[in-house]
Every structure is written in structure tokens, then in C-alpha cells.
Design a protein around this motif. Sequence first.
Motif, PDB file in Angstrom:
ATOM      1  N   PHE A  29     -16.584  23.673  51.960  1.00  0.00           N
ATOM      2  CA  PHE A  29     -15.465  24.381  51.311  1.00  0.00           C
ATOM      3  C   PHE A  29     -14.231  23.486  51.267  1.00  0.00           C
ATOM      4  O   PHE A  29     -13.542  23.403  50.231  1.00  0.00           O
ATOM      5  CB  PHE A  29     -15.155  25.672  52.072  1.00  0.00           C
ATOM      6  CG  PHE A  29     -13.897  26.352  51.603  1.00  0.00           C
ATOM      7  CD1 PHE A  29     -13.869  27.043  50.397  1.00  0.00           C
ATOM      8  CD2 PHE A  29     -12.738  26.286  52.365  1.00  0.00           C
ATOM      9  CE1 PHE A  29     -12.705  27.661  49.959  1.00  0.00           C
ATOM     10  CE2 PHE A  29     -11.570  26.904  51.930  1.00  0.00           C
ATOM     11  CZ  PHE A  29     -11.554  27.590  50.728  1.00  0.00           C
ATOM     12  N   LEU A  30     -13.931  22.803  52.351  1.00  0.00           N
ATOM     13  CA  LEU A  30     -12.774  21.919  52.391  1.00  0.00           C
ATOM     14  C   LEU A  30     -12.943  20.743  51.428  1.00  0.00           C
ATOM     15  O   LEU A  30     -11.978  20.299  50.803  1.00  0.00           O
ATOM     16  CB  LEU A  30     -12.551  21.405  53.819  1.00  0.00           C
ATOM     17  CG  LEU A  30     -12.108  22.448  54.846  1.00  0.00           C
ATOM     18  CD1 LEU A  30     -12.165  21.872  56.251  1.00  0.00           C
ATOM     19  CD2 LEU A  30     -10.702  22.940  54.531  1.00  0.00           C
ATOM     20  N   GLY A  31     -14.173  20.239  51.314  1.00  0.00           N
ATOM     21  CA  GLY A  31     -14.442  19.172  50.350  1.00  0.00           C
ATOM     22  C   GLY A  31     -14.210  19.636  48.926  1.00  0.00           C
ATOM     23  O   GLY A  31     -13.628  18.909  48.099  1.00  0.00           O
ATOM     24  N   PHE A  32     -14.640  20.862  48.630  1.00  0.00           N
ATOM     25  CA  PHE A  32     -14.402  21.441  47.306  1.00  0.00           C
ATOM     26  C   PHE A  32     -12.907  21.608  47.048  1.00  0.00           C
ATOM     27  O   PHE A  32     -12.400  21.255  45.980  1.00  0.00           O
ATOM     28  CB  PHE A  32     -15.112  22.787  47.199  1.00  0.00           C
ATOM     29  CG  PHE A  32     -14.763  23.566  45.965  1.00  0.00           C
ATOM     30  CD1 PHE A  32     -15.369  23.286  44.746  1.00  0.00           C
ATOM     31  CD2 PHE A  32     -13.809  24.569  46.021  1.00  0.00           C
ATOM     32  CE1 PHE A  32     -15.026  23.989  43.611  1.00  0.00           C
ATOM     33  CE2 PHE A  32     -13.466  25.290  44.884  1.00  0.00           C
ATOM     34  CZ  PHE A  32     -14.090  24.997  43.674  1.00  0.00           C
ATOM     35  N   THR A 144     -22.852  15.374  47.192  1.00  0.00           N
ATOM     36  CA  THR A 144     -23.674  15.968  46.139  1.00  0.00           C
ATOM     37  C   THR A 144     -23.417  17.464  46.012  1.00  0.00           C
ATOM     38  O   THR A 144     -23.234  17.993  44.901  1.00  0.00           O
ATOM     39  CB  THR A 144     -25.164  15.717  46.422  1.00  0.00           C
ATOM     40  OG1 THR A 144     -25.398  14.309  46.469  1.00  0.00           O
ATOM     41  CG2 THR A 144     -26.034  16.331  45.341  1.00  0.00           C
ATOM     42  N   ILE A 145     -23.377  18.179  47.127  1.00  0.00           N
ATOM     43  CA  ILE A 145     -23.151  19.629  47.084  1.00  0.00           C
ATOM     44  C   ILE A 145     -21.752  19.940  46.542  1.00  0.00           C
ATOM     45  O   ILE A 145     -21.571  20.848  45.717  1.00  0.00           O
ATOM     46  CB  ILE A 145     -23.357  20.251  48.478  1.00  0.00           C
ATOM     47  CG1 ILE A 145     -24.830  20.128  48.896  1.00  0.00           C
ATOM     48  CG2 ILE A 145     -22.920  21.713  48.485  1.00  0.00           C
ATOM     49  CD1 ILE A 145     -25.134  20.672  50.269  1.00  0.00           C
ATOM     50  N   LEU A 150     -18.240  21.868  42.035  1.00  0.00           N
ATOM     51  CA  LEU A 150     -17.215  21.628  41.023  1.00  0.00           C
ATOM     52  C   LEU A 150     -17.792  21.723  39.616  1.00  0.00           C
ATOM     53  O   LEU A 150     -17.162  22.265  38.691  1.00  0.00           O
ATOM     54  CB  LEU A 150     -16.590  20.249  41.241  1.00  0.00           C
ATOM     55  CG  LEU A 150     -15.540  20.154  42.358  1.00  0.00           C
ATOM     56  CD1 LEU A 150     -15.194  18.701  42.625  1.00  0.00           C
ATOM     57  CD2 LEU A 150     -14.289  20.934  41.983  1.00  0.00           C
ATOM     58  N   TYR A 151     -18.996  21.178  39.456  1.00  0.00           N
ATOM     59  CA  TYR A 151     -19.696  21.220  38.167  1.00  0.00           C
ATOM     60  C   TYR A 151     -19.844  22.661  37.692  1.00  0.00           C
ATOM     61  O   TYR A 151     -19.518  23.012  36.539  1.00  0.00           O
ATOM     62  CB  TYR A 151     -21.048  20.539  38.343  1.00  0.00           C
ATOM     63  CG  TYR A 151     -21.957  20.554  37.146  1.00  0.00           C
ATOM     64  CD1 TYR A 151     -21.481  20.311  35.865  1.00  0.00           C
ATOM     65  CD2 TYR A 151     -23.328  20.789  37.307  1.00  0.00           C
ATOM     66  CE1 TYR A 151     -22.338  20.298  34.771  1.00  0.00           C
ATOM     67  CE2 TYR A 151     -24.192  20.779  36.230  1.00  0.00           C
ATOM     68  CZ  TYR A 151     -23.700  20.542  34.960  1.00  0.00           C
ATOM     69  OH  TYR A 151     -24.536  20.529  33.885  1.00  0.00           O
ATOM     70  N   ALA A 152     -20.298  23.531  38.594  1.00  0.00           N
ATOM     71  CA  ALA A 152     -20.496  24.941  38.239  1.00  0.00           C
ATOM     72  C   ALA A 152     -19.170  25.625  37.928  1.00  0.00           C
ATOM     73  O   ALA A 152     -19.042  26.372  36.934  1.00  0.00           O
ATOM     74  CB  ALA A 152     -21.216  25.661  39.378  1.00  0.00           C
ATOM     75  N   VAL A 153     -18.139  25.380  38.759  1.00  0.00           N
ATOM     76  CA  VAL A 153     -16.841  26.033  38.573  1.00  0.00           C
ATOM     77  C   VAL A 153     -16.206  25.594  37.247  1.00  0.00           C
ATOM     78  O   VAL A 153     -15.648  26.414  36.498  1.00  0.00           O
ATOM     79  CB  VAL A 153     -15.910  25.718  39.758  1.00  0.00           C
ATOM     80  CG1 VAL A 153     -14.474  26.175  39.444  1.00  0.00           C
ATOM     81  CG2 VAL A 153     -16.412  26.413  41.023  1.00  0.00           C
TER      82      VAL A 153
END
Length: 588
Positions: A29-32, A144-145, A150-153
Motif C-alpha cells: 500500500f505504501l509503495g502504491f 511488480t505488484i 497502478l496499471y489497474a487504477v
Amino acid sequence: MKIFSLLKNDTWIKPYLTKYGKTLVLALFLGFMTFFCGGALMFNSGYLISRSASLPENILVVYVPIVLTRAFGIGRPVFRYIERLTSHNWVLKLTSELRLRLYNVLEKDAVFFKDKHQTGDILGVFSDDIDHIQNLYLRTVFPTIVGWLLYAVIVIALGFFSWFFALAMLLLLGVLTILMPLVALLVNGAKQEQQKQIKNKLYGGLTDNVLGVSDWIFSQRGQEYVSQHDAQEGQLRAVNHELKQHENLRNLLVQLVVAVVTVVIVCWAAFQFPGNHGGAANWIAAFVLVIFPISDAFTQIPGAAAETDIYQDSLSRLNDLSTDEAPTKQETVADPKQLAAGLKAPFKLAVNDLCFSYPDGRRNVLENIDLSLEQGQKLAILGRSGSGKTTLIHLLRGDLKPVSGQITLNGVPVSDLGDEISQFVGVIHQAPYLFNTTVRNNLKIGDENATDEQLWQVLERVGLAEMIRQLPAGLDTPVDEAGQRFSGGERHRLALARILLQDVPLVILDEPTVSLDPVTEQALIETFVEVLAGKTLIWVTHHLQGLSLMDQVIFVEDGELKLNGSPAQLAAENEYYQKLLRIDRGSF
């Protein structure tokens, strides 16, 4: 992909994913949020710049973007810092648990490790595998996750503006997040496998040849080995060069895709938000600038996928190791310290119907062994190489557990004593090791609290006091690497001095005289027997010199007791022992 199959059937990593699951989710979550804040910062900055350039009627019109720009500007490094702390904390917890488990597994299997692995393998396990697992998560799984999130959002968010454009971004960003990682995995896989094989070969070969370097030198073939090693190093350099070329090409293609995405967003934004000054046109810069910080999350994924093959061998090797764990919760395990505290002299060692086989279970190495030793008795164990003598010694020390039967000290199974067995059993090996430090420090391995007076007393008992006094610095004289300052007999006497300081009731002599000349051997045996009087003595040997000093002799052959009795009794009554005597004396 093999990596997914390994992760699915993994028994080393998966248990800790659940154990530290909350920390893992928090790190992701923090990485996102790190990339989200970076993207949001540029988005607001682009809007703010455009809006300010259009001469706003009032400062309040751009007040909200100013506040958000500050908030996201502060939030990005804060989230980044906390994400690094959290992710590295999670990985360090994981790898510390893995190292502890690895040490426990290898300790259980240490006696048989060389039967199943080359010496270089253990270097590979400790130096590479755990670090590879750490990098697998920090450099592959986490980026990767986060990139996929981010890709999905982004695709979903763009869908609110235009489903057609969202579909276009789904395809374009899919090239970075899905297509290029798969291509990198396939293209690099073969080369990385080749690189891995060469490295493993270098590990094993270098270890093997360093251990046997004297034979290379004595055979005058040292240059041949150096040339052979250089050739393997050359192969590795060539493979590394090809991998570097692939990496450079991949990075170029990634940047080209990012450029295409940027151009497409510029065109779409210009079409989506038309206008000359102000209004909807202010959003064009916002949408264009956001791609640059967000692209950092996507450009990592192909490189992360390219490294995946490196970690496959580490996962395989860890899962191929024995996974026997500690006794289940339902079993009651006695405290070794409490067991040791309850043992009092005199000490009786008993072996009852002992059977043991190697982990592969092909055959019993020892079968139906029965022995009994009272305090102070002296036992000699004879047998050919491979007959099971050394295995019996490991069982007597509790390093191994019998398949059936028991070995007990005053009724307590020796395997239950754990490390506390060192209070009761000492061992002098074929080649006692002296560390590259002083005589004093080498002796204090037996008792770190021993005084100088005690050190001189044990040196006197083993016949080395006068020789040590003549050394340049006495007890503080360095022994040189591996004790090269001393002869074989002197090293054995120093090992005996350690045992005397340790003051254990039972001493095992594991063929300590095998490399000595007959005169030194006889003198050393007599010293052992004299100095260790009153202690239980177990002497493993392959010939009969000095056996008359023993109380009992057994001969192990094919895992069974071939003969058992006193030396005098066997010499008078047993034809097989009489034959062994004639062979040993060269009169057969």
C-alpha cells in the motif's frame, strides 16, 4: 512458468507470507501511495501552471491546487521513506526466519551433507540463496505488484473520461507491464540459466581445487588449473556481456514505449480538452505531466521479470533440503538443561538394540547393537572403513537419532541432551584443529575460565609443559594457521589438554593416531590411557596396536558386532581376532 510452479509448491516462503501478511500488505500500500503521490503532484502542478498562466481573476481559484501540490509534494518522500522501512523490515524478518530454519535443517543433516552435496553447495546456499530470496521480493515481487495496482487504477480512472482511451492505455501500458516482462523472461531465461550453471561450476570447482591445491602444485600442474579457471571465467564474462546487451536493448524499448504513451496522452488531452486559454485546456498539462513519475513504476517491471530466473535455483535448492521441523506441539519435549542437571556420577552408557540407517533408507548402517559401559571402562571399536564406526560415534554423542533402539546416559537418551551433551562427552578427532591464535586461547576452548595455573597443570599432565615454556612467549605464543608450529603428536596432546580442562566423564578418541608413526602412536596411546584414568574411554581405531590397554574390544562389520570381549579373552579364544592380530603384526 517454472517460477510460479516453485512458488505454488514452496514450503519455505509461503508460511511466512501469512505470518507477516499485514506488514506485507502495508508495504505494498505504501509503495502504491508513493507513486500515487508522485503522479498526483505532477497532475496538480500541471493544472496549477496552466491555470496560473491564464490570469485567474482571484488567487482563491488556484488555492486548492497549491495546497494539494504541497500535500502531495510532502507525501511522496514520506510514503517512500516509510515504504522502504516497512518493506525492508518485512524482508529482514523473513530472511532471518529463513536463515534460522536453514541452520537448523543443515545442523540436523550435517553428518550426511557431504554424501549428498559438494562442498561448494553449502557456500552457494549461505552466500547466494537467502540473498536471492531477499532480492526476489525487494526487486521483483514488490515493484511488480505495485506496478500492476497502478496499471489497474489508471485504466479504471481514464474510463471515467473515455472508455476508448482507457482501452488504448490498457493495451499500451500492457506492453510495459505484461508483454515486455514475458519477453524479457523468455529471452533472458536461457542466458541466465547458462550463467547460473557456470557460476555453480566455478563455486564447486574453486572450492574443490583450493582444498586440493597442494596436489596441483606437487604434480606441477598449477598453471593448468589456472588456465582452466580463466577459461571458465571467460565464459562467464561473455555471458554477462550478452545479458548486459539484452538489458540495454530492453531499456531502450521501454523508453520508446513511454515516449509513445506520452505522445498519445498529449493527442488525447488536446482532443478531450479543447480551448485556447483557460477552462478545459488547463487539464492538458496535468494529464501529460502525470505520465513521467508514474512511468517509473512501469519501467521497473520488465527488469524485475528478467531477474526472476536467477531466483528459481535458490527456491529449488531450499525446498530440496530436508524440511523436518521440530516436534509437533502435541509432543512434550524435555528441557536439555534440566535433563543435564539431573545426571550425576557415576555415569553408565548403555546401547540397547540400536538400529540406524541413512536418510535414503537403502540399508541399515548399524543393526541390533548392544553395549554397556560403566564409569571408567575403556572400550576399543574396530572395523574396516565404511563399517559404521563413525556413525556409531555420532550416535553416541547424540548428533544422530537411532531409527530404533536407544542410547542412554544414566537412563537419559543422549539425543535429548542437545548441546548439553558437551558437559559429558568430549571428542579427540584424527586431526585436532588448532586456531590461528595463542596457545592460551586454544587451550581455553576447553574451559574459558581456566587460570594460567590450570593451563600449566594440564600441559604437565600431557607432557607438553616443558616444550611450551621454551616457546618465545610461552602460553602467548601464536600457534600459526591450523597449528602448523606443532607436530601431529603435539597437536593431539594439546587436544587432550582441552579435554582435561573440559573435565567430561566420557571421552571418544576417533582414530587420533592414524597418521602417526608407530613409536609416537604407542606413546600417545599410553598418555591417553594414563591421563584419562577414571574416565570412560571409547577408542575408535582400525588396527590393534595398544589394544591390550583396553578393557573391552568390539569389531563392527557390515553394521553388526562381529566380536565382543576383553583383549586377553579374544586373543586366547577367538580365531577371527587371532587372525586380525597376525595381520596387524605382519606375520599372516
